[in-house]
Design a protein around this motif. Structure first.
Motif, mmCIF file in Angstrom:
data_model
loop_
_atom_site.group_PDB
_atom_site.id
_atom_site.type_symbol
_atom_site.label_atom_id
_atom_site.label_comp_id
_atom_site.label_asym_id
_atom_site.label_seq_id
_atom_site.Cartn_x
_atom_site.Cartn_y
_atom_site.Cartn_z
ATOM 1 N N ALA A 626 -17.689 -50.406 65.344
ATOM 2 C CA ALA A 626 -17.354 -50.703 63.954
ATOM 3 C C ALA A 626 -16.493 -51.957 63.869
ATOM 4 N N LEU A 627 -16.643 -52.639 62.768
ATOM 5 C CA LEU A 627 -15.841 -53.821 62.483
ATOM 6 C C LEU A 627 -14.940 -53.502 61.305
ATOM 7 N N SER A 628 -13.650 -53.611 61.532
ATOM 8 C CA SER A 628 -12.682 -53.328 60.479
ATOM 9 C C SER A 628 -11.509 -54.278 60.657
ATOM 10 N N GLU A 629 -11.228 -55.085 59.663
ATOM 11 C CA GLU A 629 -10.131 -56.035 59.767
ATOM 12 C C GLU A 629 -9.569 -56.349 58.394
ATOM 13 N N TRP A 630 -8.327 -56.754 58.398
ATOM 14 C CA TRP A 630 -7.709 -57.224 57.173
ATOM 15 C C TRP A 630 -7.061 -58.574 57.442
ATOM 16 N N SER A 631 -6.962 -59.362 56.420
ATOM 17 C CA SER A 631 -6.354 -60.690 56.536
ATOM 18 C C SER A 631 -5.419 -60.909 55.358
ATOM 19 N N PHE A 632 -4.457 -61.761 55.581
ATOM 20 C CA PHE A 632 -3.443 -62.052 54.570
ATOM 21 C C PHE A 632 -3.127 -63.536 54.620
ATOM 22 N N TRP A 648 -2.464 -64.298 58.301
ATOM 23 C CA TRP A 648 -2.573 -63.263 59.323
ATOM 24 C C TRP A 648 -3.983 -62.684 59.285
ATOM 25 N N ARG A 649 -4.487 -62.314 60.450
ATOM 26 C CA ARG A 649 -5.741 -61.581 60.520
ATOM 27 C C ARG A 649 -5.617 -60.538 61.629
ATOM 28 N N TYR A 650 -5.836 -59.286 61.241
ATOM 29 C CA TYR A 650 -5.631 -58.179 62.177
ATOM 30 C C TYR A 650 -6.916 -57.383 62.321
ATOM 31 N N ASP A 651 -7.321 -57.130 63.560
ATOM 32 C CA ASP A 651 -8.521 -56.356 63.859
ATOM 33 C C ASP A 651 -8.121 -54.893 63.992
ATOM 34 N N LEU A 652 -8.468 -54.085 62.980
ATOM 35 C CA LEU A 652 -8.098 -52.670 62.999
ATOM 36 C C LEU A 652 -8.918 -51.893 64.015
ATOM 37 N N ALA A 653 -10.164 -52.292 64.241
ATOM 38 C CA ALA A 653 -11.009 -51.569 65.188
ATOM 39 C C ALA A 653 -10.486 -51.709 66.613
ATOM 40 N N ASP A 654 -10.051 -52.910 66.993
ATOM 41 C CA ASP A 654 -9.525 -53.138 68.342
ATOM 42 C C ASP A 654 -8.013 -52.993 68.411
ATOM 43 N N ASP A 655 -7.383 -52.783 67.253
ATOM 44 C CA ASP A 655 -5.928 -52.633 67.180
ATOM 45 C C ASP A 655 -5.226 -53.826 67.832
#
Length: 717
Positions: A626-632, A648-655
């Motif tokens: 799965a691909l899950s990320e948020w950016s700010f 900021w960009r954070y990959d939630l799937a790979d933590d």
């Protein structure tokens, strides 16, 4: 009075001679003074609030004496000369010849474009073109009292060329808070009235873990009024790079070329680089030519040098004509993949297509709109293998495809009792496919496919007592597409997006190599509200049912089963600057298979944005996890001069943190300082993580540094 009429043009000409880059035309001159005396036949004296005016240039002085025998003008200060461009020359005393091309001014101060101040002990006019100033201090900072400006340039001599609009400094000493920090025996700078000047531009200090510490120093070369070149050498312990930007404006279009060539220690000894070219031109008969060319020497160059984060480069040549009832477009596209998991030899690399669309409203047909559109498409792979080789995507390595698709359609709408809106459409598709270098596919296929749809809408509008407006519109569509799917391969419709735009389409595949067949039922509900206070909100819900599941729809498309996922989309906007938009596909188990959202808040001091993206695992789209990320991203202005930036960009799937950047900018009327730091964490095996720092210092008031007028301050005592 005869003598006054003779001297008035000379006084007005003095304005034009002393005003730095004056561009006035000949016109009537005017001399005004409290008192004008004539002594004998050779002297004229004007005293008290003396002003000479001509073509927008004004000379102000306390006293002017003209001696016709010596052919000299003597001007007593305070002297102030203002030209139409806003440049000001101030002096205490001046002596000029009759031709007003040569002379001496004491206590001279030159203010160019209301920005750059050049103060000197004396100034000498030479040949009507040059102003030579001695013992000079130049700055664009606001000088209040005896305090030292933030920066200044001290020089033994400065020559201002009013025609070339250049400043030449001798023995230049750059001072910060009156502390010497830099010395140059010769320095040339364009004055602020010149838009395009040959020379060095604002340098940037750059350091990164990949390239080391280096400096970028752009050099700008104008080639006439319509084209220019900017060369930017970048030197560091790990690279020798020359960057290039070429721009040209034509009568009917524009061209811009950017690129770089590097010799570095990051890879092989071979030269590396990239080339981008963009252009837009107007052609005869309402046609437009648009091209965007992109290429790179290797997969990691653009990432190593921070040019772009794109991992597929698309080069496109497009010719388009748009008219009221007709559309024509032809494209030629070349793809270069920079992904380590993709082979450019087995990917569709060269793509061409042409599209024509026309519509009619014939009276003999009893109303409605008729449309005809045709598309011709080809894509080519460099590989010649007619089977699946070693690629992980299980596609045929050398498959080449050409197709021609045509559609004839009719559609109309009617208003029924109670405000109901009914619509109907009929379609006939004619398709022909040719597939080569694929042992699993039928080489040539042709088919004719009919289709029809009817829909019913019921727009309900409510207007509140305070002026608010609310729209509620349910919609339902019954569609049918005949025939069955032929045996041509699915080469283009492998990524399907189900959204508000195609909820009522008879086919939701992105290309014509696939169509939906059989009966479908689509239903949706749209709600919109506009409040009296200015905020707006919207919500759309929709779902599609079909008589049989379509195996060519992937899981994340939301259309795999006989009943689709529920489409949800909404937006909100408030006058305070808050905006929110979101879209997603909700599965039967109340989980989202695909979602995206964006929120922003913007006002005079704040500009914030946050995004979220979710894609579930989907083997059909080569996504094993799965691909899950948020950016700010955000910008905050502390006060008039200080601004902070972040991303900021954070990959939630790979933590893990994928990218982070911070920046700080200070700007006033005479200087702009920018400091930024960023960290990129690459997951691909062909990309290296890197940390980058950049420092830029620009002196305002010169052509190369830009204007700082909007930050001008006033002195308080």
């Amino acid at each position: 009075m005869r003598t006054v009429r003779l001297i008035a043009p000379l006084i007005a000409a003095l304005c034009l001679a002393l005003a730095p880059p004056a561009r006035a035309q000949d016109g009537p001159a005017l001399l005004v003074a409290d008192e004008i005396l004539v002594e004998g036949d050779s002297r004229l004296i004007a005293t008290g609030n003396v002003e000479a005016l001509q073509d927008g240039t004004r000379l102000q002085a306390s006293r002017i004496v003209y001696d016709s025998t010596a052919e000299t003008l003597q001007i007593d200060g305070p002297i102030r000369i203002t030209d139409p461009q806003g440049n000001v020359l101030i002096a205490d005393f001046a002596t000029m010849d009759r031709a007003l091309k040569n002379g001496l001014l004491t206590g001279a101060r030159l203010v160019l474009d209301e920005q750059l101040q050049v103060a000197s002990v004396e100034a000498r006019r030479v040949g009507g073109r040059y102003t030579r100033l001695s013992r000079v201090a130049a700055t664009s900072c606001q000088v209040c009292g005896t305090s030292a400006p933030l920066w200044q340039i001290r020089a033994t001599r400065v020559v201002h060329d009013t025609e070339a609009r250049q400043l030449y400094f001798d023995d230049a000493q750059v001072r910060v808070l009156d502390v010497p920090v830099f010395y140059l025996p010769r320095l040339r700078m364009p004055d602020p009235t010149l838009d395009r000047a040959r020379g060095f531009m604002i340098p940037t200090i750059h350091t990164s873990t990949l390239l080391g510490f280096g400096v970028r120093v752009p050099y700008f070369i104008p080639l006439g009024d319509h084209q220019d070149v900017t060369l930017t050498p970048f030197l560091s312990p790990n690279t020798r790079t020359l960057e290039l930007r070429y721009r040209r404006a034509f009568v009917h279009g524009d061209l811009e070329v950017t690129g770089a060539v590097s010799s570095d220690t990051l890879g092989s000894d071979a030269a590396r680089g990239y080339l981008f070219a963009r252009g837009l031109f107007d052609l005869p008969d309402d046609f437009k030519l648009d091209f965007d060319i992109k290429t790179a020497s290797d997969e990691s160059y653009l990432n190593d040098y921070g040019v772009t984060s794109q991992d597929r480069l698309e080069s496109r040549l497009t010719v388009t004509r748009v008219r009221r009832d007709a559309f024509l477009q032809a494209n030629l596209v070349h793809y270069q993949s920079l992904r380590v998991s993709e082979d450019n030899g087995t990917q569709p690399t060269i793509v061409s297509d042409a599209r024509f669309e026309r519509r009619w409203f014939p009276a003999w047909a009893g109303g409605g709109e008729w449309r005809f559109n045709a598309t011709a498409h080809t894509h080519y792979r460099y590989s010649d293998l007619p089977i699946d080789g070693t690629d992980a995507d299980t596609e045929i390595d050398g498959r080449d495809v050409a197709r021609v698709n045509a559609e004839i359609s009719w559609r109309d709408q009617w208003t029924l009792p109670m405000g109901l809106r009914a619509g109907a459409s009929a379609h006939l598709w004619l398709d022909s496919f040719a597939t080569r270098q694929d042992v699993t596919a039928t080489p040539d296929i042709a088919r004719a496919t009919p289709g029809a749809a009817v829909e019913l809408r019921w727009p309900l509008l409510r207007v509140g007592p305070a002026g608010g407006r609310t729209l509620l519109e349910p919609v339902v569509q019954l569609g049918w597409t005949g025939g069955t799917r032929p045996g041509n391969p699915n080469d283009e419709s492998t990524r399907v997006e189900f959204d508000e735009a195609n909820l009522l389409s008879l086919s939701r595949f992105p290309a014509a190599d696939r169509r939906e067949h059989g009966a479908t039922l689509a239903a949706g509900l749209r709600w919109m509200h506009q409040a009296p206070t200015g905020w707006t909100a919207a919500l759309t819900m929709g779902r599609v049912w079909r008589e049989a599941a379509d195996p060519d729809f992937s899981r994340s498309s939301g259309l795999m089963d006989t009943a689709s996922d529920i489409l949800l989309a909404g937006s909100f906007a408030h006058p305070v600057g808050l905006t929110i938009s979101a879209r997603g596909l909700l599965e039967e188990n109340s989980r989202f298979s695909k979602a995206e959202a964006r929120a922003g808040w913007s006002n005079a001091r704040l500009d914030l944005g946050a995004s979220y993206l979710l894609l579930v695992t989907d083997p059909d789209e080569n996504r094993s996890k799965a691909l899950s990320e948020w950016s700010f991203d955000g910008t905050y202005r502390f006060d008039r001069h200080w601004t902070a930036l972040t991303e900021w960009r954070y990959d939630l799937a790979d933590d893990r943190l994928d990218r982070v950047g911070l920046g700080l900018q200070y700007r006033n009327e005479c200087v702009e300082v920018g400091l930024s730091a960023s960290r990129r964490l690459a997951s691909s095996t062909n990309l290296e993580p890197s940390t980058d720092f950049d420092l830029t210092v620009a002196l305002k008031g010169f052509s190369t540094g830009g204007s700082g007028k909007e930050y001008r301050r006033t002195c308080t005592y």
